[in-house]
Motif scaffolding. Structure first.
Motif, PDB file in Angstrom:
ATOM      1  N   LEU A   7       0.836  -1.211   0.000  1.00  0.00           N
ATOM      2  CA  LEU A   7       0.000   0.000   0.000  1.00  0.00           C
ATOM      3  C   LEU A   7       0.867   1.256   0.000  1.00  0.00           C
ATOM      4  CD1 LEU A   7      -2.870   1.066   0.009  1.00  0.00           C
ATOM      5  CD2 LEU A   7      -2.847   0.983   2.497  1.00  0.00           C
ATOM      6  N   LEU A   8       1.924   1.284   0.788  1.00  0.00           N
ATOM      7  CA  LEU A   8       2.833   2.435   0.825  1.00  0.00           C
ATOM      8  C   LEU A   8       3.512   2.626  -0.535  1.00  0.00           C
ATOM      9  CD1 LEU A   8       4.254   4.680   2.396  1.00  0.00           C
ATOM     10  CD2 LEU A   8       6.004   3.000   3.036  1.00  0.00           C
ATOM     11  N   THR A   9       3.950   1.525  -1.152  1.00  0.00           N
ATOM     12  CA  THR A   9       4.585   1.592  -2.475  1.00  0.00           C
ATOM     13  C   THR A   9       3.597   2.128  -3.509  1.00  0.00           C
ATOM     14  OG1 THR A   9       5.953  -0.314  -1.868  1.00  0.00           O
ATOM     15  CG2 THR A   9       5.841   0.251  -4.198  1.00  0.00           C
ATOM     16  N   LEU A  10       2.366   1.649  -3.465  1.00  0.00           N
ATOM     17  CA  LEU A  10       1.335   2.122  -4.388  1.00  0.00           C
ATOM     18  C   LEU A  10       1.065   3.616  -4.201  1.00  0.00           C
ATOM     19  CD1 LEU A  10      -0.622   1.270  -6.605  1.00  0.00           C
ATOM     20  CD2 LEU A  10      -2.279   0.709  -4.835  1.00  0.00           C
ATOM     21  N   ARG A  11       0.995   4.071  -2.955  1.00  0.00           N
ATOM     22  CA  ARG A  11       0.778   5.497  -2.678  1.00  0.00           C
ATOM     23  C   ARG A  11       1.940   6.347  -3.188  1.00  0.00           C
ATOM     24  NH1 ARG A  11      -1.586   5.402   3.502  1.00  0.00           N
ATOM     25  NH2 ARG A  11      -3.669   4.666   2.956  1.00  0.00           N
ATOM     26  N   LEU A  12       3.159   5.880  -2.964  1.00  0.00           N
ATOM     27  CA  LEU A  12       4.333   6.627  -3.433  1.00  0.00           C
ATOM     28  C   LEU A  12       4.380   6.705  -4.959  1.00  0.00           C
ATOM     29  CD1 LEU A  12       7.120   5.421  -0.965  1.00  0.00           C
ATOM     30  CD2 LEU A  12       6.045   7.677  -1.079  1.00  0.00           C
ATOM     31  N   LEU A  13       4.067   5.593  -5.616  1.00  0.00           N
ATOM     32  CA  LEU A  13       4.020   5.607  -7.085  1.00  0.00           C
ATOM     33  C   LEU A  13       2.916   6.537  -7.590  1.00  0.00           C
ATOM     34  CD1 LEU A  13       4.647   1.860  -8.022  1.00  0.00           C
ATOM     35  CD2 LEU A  13       6.121   3.816  -8.486  1.00  0.00           C
ATOM     36  N   SER A  14       1.770   6.513  -6.941  1.00  0.00           N
ATOM     37  CA  SER A  14       0.670   7.408  -7.331  1.00  0.00           C
ATOM     38  C   SER A  14       1.071   8.869  -7.156  1.00  0.00           C
ATOM     39  CB  SER A  14      -0.583   7.122  -6.489  1.00  0.00           C
ATOM     40  OG  SER A  14      -1.050   5.838  -6.725  1.00  0.00           O
ATOM     41  N   LEU A  19       2.816  14.025  -9.485  1.00  0.00           N
ATOM     42  CA  LEU A  19       3.816  15.097  -9.617  1.00  0.00           C
ATOM     43  C   LEU A  19       4.336  15.194 -11.047  1.00  0.00           C
ATOM     44  CD1 LEU A  19       5.863  14.767  -6.313  1.00  0.00           C
ATOM     45  CD2 LEU A  19       4.374  16.657  -6.999  1.00  0.00           C
ATOM     46  N   LEU A  20       4.568  14.049 -11.671  1.00  0.00           N
ATOM     47  CA  LEU A  20       5.015  14.041 -13.063  1.00  0.00           C
ATOM     48  C   LEU A  20       3.955  14.650 -13.976  1.00  0.00           C
ATOM     49  CD1 LEU A  20       7.237  13.096 -15.027  1.00  0.00           C
ATOM     50  CD2 LEU A  20       5.986  10.940 -15.229  1.00  0.00           C
ATOM     51  N   PHE A  21       2.697  14.305 -13.732  1.00  0.00           N
ATOM     52  CA  PHE A  21       1.588  14.858 -14.523  1.00  0.00           C
ATOM     53  C   PHE A  21       1.538  16.382 -14.395  1.00  0.00           C
ATOM     54  CE2 PHE A  21      -2.889  16.254 -14.571  1.00  0.00           C
ATOM     55  CZ  PHE A  21      -3.206  15.944 -15.891  1.00  0.00           C
ATOM     56  N   PHE A  22       1.595  16.898 -13.156  1.00  0.00           N
ATOM     57  CA  PHE A  22       1.571  18.346 -12.956  1.00  0.00           C
ATOM     58  C   PHE A  22       2.809  19.013 -13.555  1.00  0.00           C
ATOM     59  CE2 PHE A  22      -1.466  17.615  -9.285  1.00  0.00           C
ATOM     60  CZ  PHE A  22      -2.549  18.169  -9.970  1.00  0.00           C
ATOM     61  N   GLY A  23       3.932  18.336 -13.492  1.00  0.00           N
ATOM     62  CA  GLY A  23       5.150  18.868 -14.100  1.00  0.00           C
ATOM     63  C   GLY A  23       5.010  19.023 -15.612  1.00  0.00           C
ATOM     64  N   VAL A  24       4.442  18.016 -16.268  1.00  0.00           N
ATOM     65  CA  VAL A  24       4.231  18.078 -17.722  1.00  0.00           C
ATOM     66  C   VAL A  24       3.235  19.185 -18.063  1.00  0.00           C
ATOM     67  CG1 VAL A  24       3.258  16.825 -19.698  1.00  0.00           C
ATOM     68  CG2 VAL A  24       4.879  15.693 -18.168  1.00  0.00           C
ATOM     69  N   ILE A  25       2.151  19.287 -17.308  1.00  0.00           N
ATOM     70  CA  ILE A  25       1.165  20.347 -17.542  1.00  0.00           C
ATOM     71  C   ILE A  25       1.820  21.722 -17.376  1.00  0.00           C
ATOM     72  CG2 ILE A  25      -0.971  21.413 -16.683  1.00  0.00           C
ATOM     73  CD1 ILE A  25      -1.431  18.838 -18.256  1.00  0.00           C
ATOM     74  N   GLY A  26       2.603  21.906 -16.324  1.00  0.00           N
ATOM     75  CA  GLY A  26       3.305  23.177 -16.102  1.00  0.00           C
ATOM     76  C   GLY A  26       4.261  23.499 -17.226  1.00  0.00           C
ATOM     77  N   TRP A  27       4.982  22.506 -17.711  1.00  0.00           N
ATOM     78  CA  TRP A  27       5.918  22.726 -18.822  1.00  0.00           C
ATOM     79  C   TRP A  27       5.168  23.127 -20.093  1.00  0.00           C
ATOM     80  CZ3 TRP A  27       6.754  19.864 -23.393  1.00  0.00           C
ATOM     81  CH2 TRP A  27       7.868  20.262 -24.130  1.00  0.00           C
TER      82      TRP A  27
END
Length: 147
Positions: A7-14, A19-27
């Motif tokens: 569950l912790l691994t799944l949360r960290l990956l999510s 963060l990657l999604f927001f980074g791409v949108i910001g770029w």
């Protein structure tokens, strides 16, 4: 494997994907703003001038207006070239640079537009030295040499 660790691994990956999604949108937003800024500065570069050569108004004689890649001409204050001429429509004509050439277009004005004393029925290519008349005001097109 322990369910708590899964569950912790799944949360960290999510969280990482979010963060990657927001980074791409910001770029993408940054790139779009940068492109719009460069386009706007290019559109507001002065590429020549329109000089009043004939008008019934004494205060407008020998006035010169800057010529942009899109220059609107008429009586309304929203135009780049505002003419105080009763025979000029609010949005009378448009001088525009398209595909490496300059075009003059009458915007369905009531009194029409003349290009070198010939009525303009469709958009026409113009060059430096051409004179067009809107209402009772004649304007000389002067294009930059580097054009």
């Amino acid at each position: 494997m322990n369910p708590a660790i899964q569950l912790l691994t799944l949360r960290l990956l999510s969280a990482l994907f979010l963060l990657l999604f927001f980074g791409v949108i910001g770029w993408l937003i940054y790139r779009d703003i940068k492109l719009q800024t460069s386009t706007a500065s290019r559109d507001h570069r002065v590429l020549g001038s329109l000089r009043v050569v004939e008008t019934p108004e004494q205060n407008m004689r020998e006035l010169t207006f800057p010529l942009y890649s899109e220059t609107w001409i008429g009586r309304a204050a929203s135009n780049a070239v505002v003419l105080d001429d009763a025979y000029t429509s609010n949005q009378h004509a448009l001088v525009r640079r398209r595909a490496g050439q300059w075009w003059l277009e009458d915007l369905e004005s009531r009194n029409g537009t003349l290009l070198n004393d010939i009525p303009l029925n469709a958009p026409a290519i113009v060059t430096s030295g051409d004179v067009f008349t809107v209402g009772q005001t004649s304007l000389l097109i002067q294009l930059e040499v580097s054009d």
